[in-house]
Each structure stands twice: as structure tokens, then as C-alpha cells.
Design an enzyme around this catalytic site. Sequence first.
Site, PDB file in Angstrom:
ATOM      1  N   CYS A  99       0.835  -1.206   0.000  1.00  0.00           N
ATOM      2  CA  CYS A  99       0.000   0.000   0.000  1.00  0.00           C
ATOM      3  C   CYS A  99       0.870   1.257   0.000  1.00  0.00           C
ATOM      4  O   CYS A  99       1.528   1.565   0.998  1.00  0.00           O
ATOM      5  CB  CYS A  99      -0.912  -0.068   1.236  1.00  0.00           C
ATOM      6  N   CYS A 136       0.168   3.890   2.594  1.00  0.00           N
ATOM      7  CA  CYS A 136       0.617   3.469   3.940  1.00  0.00           C
ATOM      8  C   CYS A 136       2.072   3.861   4.164  1.00  0.00           C
ATOM      9  O   CYS A 136       2.454   4.278   5.258  1.00  0.00           O
ATOM     10  CB  CYS A 136       0.475   1.962   4.112  1.00  0.00           C
TER      11      CYS A 136
END
Length: 145
Positions: free
Chosen positions: A69, A72
Site C-alpha cells: 500500500c 501506507c
Amino acid sequence: MSDDVHIVCPACGGTNRVPAGRDARQAKCGRCGAALFTGQPAAADAARFDKQVTRSDVPVVVDFWADWCGPCHAMAPIYEQVAHELEPRFRFLKLDTEAEPAIAGRYNIRGIPTLMVFRHGKVLAQRAGVQDRNSLKAWLMPYGS
Ligand code: ZN
């Protein structure tokens, strides 16, 4: 009335009692000797997550993330900075949703990064998406111990 605050060790998961007036940043775990607060988010597996979230008297902030991700990874240094600034008023954890899908499923995490604040097993707040340092701090402040 007890003035002790229950702090869960980020290294071994042991519950420690720290006198309320004492600076928890100086305290060490009675079981394993690790610092109870390191100024950094602690990686949590399912067992550590459950201990922190249910046994800590300090609100627990959890960053649900995954290695694939991109947002993230953008969030990570901001989260680390805020952890450094707000410990020991909060415990900061990181939970890898790929390693621990059952935990992510329990809280119905759909998009990541998602941040959640827990105290004594209850969800106090939840937010999805990357946040800057100031808005993250402003969001957390009302929940601080
Ligand atoms: Zn320990």
C-alpha cells in the site's frame, strides 16, 4: 483507589503497573526489561494487539497497513513522528493487515491506511486515509490520557 496505570510492554506483552505520577518513558518492563515506551510505533501481531488493546490503561492507536500500500508508506513517517511526540499519553501500534487478516476482518477494515483508537477494548475513533501531522495530532488529542 489505585494510582497505578497499566502499561502493556511492547516487547513481551506483559502488563506493568506504573505509578500515575511517574514518567512512563523512564519505566522498564518488570518481565523482560525492555523500555515500556520507545518513542516509536510497535509492530503488533494478533496476540500483542489483543493484550495492548484490552489491558492498557493508555489509549492505543493502531495503524492498519500493508507493504503493498503506497499511501501506507507515505503515512509511516508521519505516524512515527506523532508517536514520538505523543507517547506516553498514547500507545502506538502498527498492524500488518496481510500478516493478521483476522484482526483486520474483525474491525471491518476496507481501505488502508486506517487508524483506530482503542481504550479498554472499545473503539473510540476510526479514520481512513493519509493524514498530515497536524491533523493527526488534532484528531488524537481529545482521547489522550
Ligand atoms: Zn516486557
